[in-house]
Write a protein that holds these residues in place. Structure first.
Motif, PDB file in Angstrom:
ATOM      1  N   ALA A   1      -9.543  76.877 -11.197  1.00  0.00           N
ATOM      2  CA  ALA A   1     -10.369  76.437 -10.061  1.00  0.00           C
ATOM      3  C   ALA A   1     -10.230  77.402  -8.891  1.00  0.00           C
ATOM      4  N   ILE A   2     -10.336  78.708  -9.168  1.00  0.00           N
ATOM      5  CA  ILE A   2     -10.150  79.679  -8.104  1.00  0.00           C
ATOM      6  C   ILE A   2     -11.211  79.488  -7.015  1.00  0.00           C
ATOM      7  N   LEU A   3     -10.744  79.405  -5.776  1.00  0.00           N
ATOM      8  CA  LEU A   3     -11.592  79.212  -4.598  1.00  0.00           C
ATOM      9  C   LEU A   3     -12.448  77.945  -4.695  1.00  0.00           C
ATOM     10  N   SER A   4     -11.910  76.960  -5.374  1.00  0.00           N
ATOM     11  CA  SER A   4     -12.646  75.705  -5.561  1.00  0.00           C
ATOM     12  C   SER A   4     -12.378  74.757  -4.401  1.00  0.00           C
ATOM     13  N   LEU A   5     -13.422  74.372  -3.678  1.00  0.00           N
ATOM     14  CA  LEU A   5     -13.268  73.364  -2.638  1.00  0.00           C
ATOM     15  C   LEU A   5     -12.978  71.996  -3.253  1.00  0.00           C
ATOM     16  N   ARG A   6     -13.493  71.768  -4.440  1.00  0.00           N
ATOM     17  CA  ARG A   6     -13.234  70.491  -5.115  1.00  0.00           C
ATOM     18  C   ARG A   6     -11.741  70.293  -5.352  1.00  0.00           C
ATOM     19  N   GLN A   7     -11.057  71.361  -5.778  1.00  0.00           N
ATOM     20  CA  GLN A   7      -9.628  71.230  -6.015  1.00  0.00           C
ATOM     21  C   GLN A   7      -8.859  71.095  -4.705  1.00  0.00           C
ATOM     22  N   LEU A   8      -9.281  71.819  -3.671  1.00  0.00           N
ATOM     23  CA  LEU A   8      -8.639  71.643  -2.369  1.00  0.00           C
ATOM     24  C   LEU A   8      -8.771  70.199  -1.905  1.00  0.00           C
ATOM     25  N   ASP A   9      -9.952  69.629  -2.093  1.00  0.00           N
ATOM     26  CA  ASP A   9     -10.175  68.252  -1.669  1.00  0.00           C
ATOM     27  C   ASP A   9      -9.331  67.275  -2.486  1.00  0.00           C
ATOM     28  N   ALA A  10      -9.138  67.584  -3.756  1.00  0.00           N
ATOM     29  CA  ALA A  10      -8.330  66.704  -4.601  1.00  0.00           C
ATOM     30  C   ALA A  10      -6.900  66.603  -4.088  1.00  0.00           C
ATOM     31  N   PHE A  11      -6.388  67.686  -3.522  1.00  0.00           N
ATOM     32  CA  PHE A  11      -5.018  67.709  -3.007  1.00  0.00           C
ATOM     33  C   PHE A  11      -4.990  67.634  -1.478  1.00  0.00           C
ATOM     34  N   ASP A  12      -6.006  66.998  -0.920  1.00  0.00           N
ATOM     35  CA  ASP A  12      -6.139  66.945   0.536  1.00  0.00           C
ATOM     36  C   ASP A  12      -4.936  66.287   1.206  1.00  0.00           C
ATOM     37  N   GLY A  13      -4.400  65.238   0.608  1.00  0.00           N
ATOM     38  CA  GLY A  13      -3.267  64.557   1.228  1.00  0.00           C
ATOM     39  C   GLY A  13      -2.076  65.481   1.409  1.00  0.00           C
ATOM     40  N   PHE A  14      -1.746  66.215   0.344  1.00  0.00           N
ATOM     41  CA  PHE A  14      -0.634  67.172   0.414  1.00  0.00           C
ATOM     42  C   PHE A  14      -0.935  68.286   1.406  1.00  0.00           C
ATOM     43  N   ILE A  15      -2.111  68.905   1.294  1.00  0.00           N
ATOM     44  CA  ILE A  15      -2.435  70.053   2.138  1.00  0.00           C
ATOM     45  C   ILE A  15      -2.502  69.643   3.610  1.00  0.00           C
ATOM     46  N   SER A  16      -3.065  68.496   3.894  1.00  0.00           N
ATOM     47  CA  SER A  16      -3.137  68.037   5.280  1.00  0.00           C
ATOM     48  C   SER A  16      -1.748  67.800   5.853  1.00  0.00           C
ATOM     49  N   ASP A  17      -0.850  67.241   5.052  1.00  0.00           N
ATOM     50  CA  ASP A  17       0.529  67.049   5.518  1.00  0.00           C
ATOM     51  C   ASP A  17       1.221  68.384   5.756  1.00  0.00           C
ATOM     52  N   VAL A  18       0.919  69.381   4.911  1.00  0.00           N
ATOM     53  CA  VAL A  18       1.498  70.715   5.104  1.00  0.00           C
ATOM     54  C   VAL A  18       1.012  71.315   6.421  1.00  0.00           C
TER      55      VAL A  18
END
Length: 438
Positions: free
Chosen positions: A158-175
């Motif tokens: 999923a290189i440069l996939s916004l869908r995958q970023l959104d899937a891990f939004d909870g983790f990334i937002s906490d980071v």
């Protein structure tokens, strides 16, 4: 940060592998940190990846494993948002009783290199791209993590996939929130090529502070991943069939007037840029051990896998070990693309910046920049295996110009000891040693 209602806090310094070594102290001890009353054995910064003393270490046993003095760095206390209890960490450095820096402390190695720049009237600004994996380590072997939205293991890259970023939004937002609290300048995040692989860029700032950011960021990712039910790892290649993780360092050098000495107003850069490139290329074989410090690090060096193996440079070419990015001339810089994610940021930046400075001070001349695919060219190579890298680091004249002899000797002792013990562990179990220790 203010310690406020925090009852206890941690103090820690980096060992040669980049692991945090320190202790937990009561709130009442905080005001005494600068007095030198916090002490730890010198040996604590010179242990192997499992925490065992280094046999015959001259930095430790010639002093009878005396205590060293721990003093806080310029950073001051930072929060530890991945813990349930409000906590703070104070980054520290190790000194002898007489006030001399302990040469087994890798932060001092970088500080020494930057002091050489300062004697020339220069400062270094560095930005760092940090690649890492989120991992499911609940089974006998490492697996990609589950998609937090579907609960199913990740399928497909999923290189440069916004869908995958959104899937891990909870983790990334906490980071991101934690980075703001810790004053780590997190910029863009992308989903990288590997299953569960991400990259977060840390913005340019003074080089010692940038190395501090990278060191703290590693602890943050590992801790926050656990809080979200996963493992976070900077292993060079945690999943055999997926891309490796690197740490790309962008750096420029500023003079006393704040001008970039690599900027000539055009895309090619100044002769000083050429000399810095030459120094970095010359040092690549000898510094392989710093960029690939562990046995599994060498799994990443597969031609064509976005991990440079040949000593070459180029303009806007990501197959080269050294890349000169485009953009505004005032931002002209060198991108050093060799280090794996499992390196110690203090040693990696010391090796990179020390090599560049040696190239400029010695007036070295770089070969012509390449065009095309570096993986298909006959180029001088990095060391291909751990033992060769250890031997090169120990004897290379460029390394001797960058690091103290005592650190060179102790790091090679450390890596030989680790190599001997790792040989006793089945290869399919190596991940248990490195998953969260690097």
């Amino acid at each position: 940060m203010s310690l406020g209602h925090i009852r206890t806090f941690r103090v820690a310094a980096s060992d040669l592998n980049g692991q945090m070594r320190g202790k937990r102290l009561p709130r009442s001890a905080f005001d005494k940190l600068a007095d030198g009353t916090t002490r730890m054995p010198l040996s604590v910064l010179n242990v192997d990846i499992w925490g065992a003393d280094i046999k015959n270490s001259p930095l430790v046993f010639e002093t009878g494993d005396a205590d060293g003095v721990m003093l806080p760095t310029e950073r001051g206390p930072v929060p530890m948002p991945w813990l349930d209890t409000p906590s703070a960490l104070v980054p520290m450095e190790m000194f002898y009783d007489n006030g001399a820096p302990f040469p087994g402390d890798p932060r001092h190695a970088l500080r020494d290199v930057l002091a050489r720049y300062a004697r020339n009237g220069w400062t270094v600004r560095a930005g760092i791209e940090m690649e890492f994996y989120l991992i499911d380590d609940s089974g006998a072997m490492l697996q990609p993590p589950q998609n937090p939205q579907s609960g199913r293991p990740l399928q497909g890259n999923a290189i440069l996939s916004l869908r995958q970023l959104d899937a891990f939004d909870g983790f990334i937002s906490d980071v991101y929130e934690a980075c703001e609290d810790m004053e780590i300048p997190a910029q863009s995040t992308i989903s990288e090529a590997g299953l569960g692989q991400f990259e977060i860029d840390l913005d340019h700032r003074e080089a010692l502070r940038a190395a501090d950011d990278a060191w703290l960021f590693k602890a943050l990712i590992k801790g926050m991943a656990r809080k979200h039910g996963m493992a976070g790892t900077f292993m060079a290649k945690p999943l055999a069939d997926e891309a490796g993780s690197g740490m790309h360092v962008h750096f420029s050098v500023m003079d006393r007037d704040g001008r970039n000495i690599f900027d000539n107003g055009g895309p090619e850069g100044t002769p000083m840029l050429d000399q810095a490139v030459a120094g970095c290329l010359e040092a690549l074989p000898g510094s392989t051990l710093v960029f690939a410090p562990h046995g599994p690090s060498y799994d990443r060096f597969v031609p064509g896998s976005h991990a440079p193996t040949g000593a070459a440079w180029a303009y806007e070419n990501r197959t080269a070990a050294l890349r000169i990015p485009g953009g505004a001339p005032a931002a002209r810089r060198i991108e050093h693309r060799v280090a794996g994610g499992d390196n110690n940021p203090y040693l990696a930046l010391a090796a990179i910046l020390g090599a560049a400075l040696t190239g400029m001070e010695d007036g070295m001349i770089a070969p012509p920049p390449i065009t095309g695919n570096a993986y298909e060219m006959d180029l001088p190579q990095l060391k291909a295996d751990w033992l060769s890298a250890i031997e090169a680091f120990e004897t290379d004249p460029m390394i001797a110009k960058i690091f103290e002899p005592a650190l060179i000797h102790n790091l090679t002792l450390t890596k030989r000891q680790e190599m001997e013990r790792l040989d006793e562990i089945p290869s399919q179990m190596h991940w248990k040693t490195y998953l969260e220790s690097v």
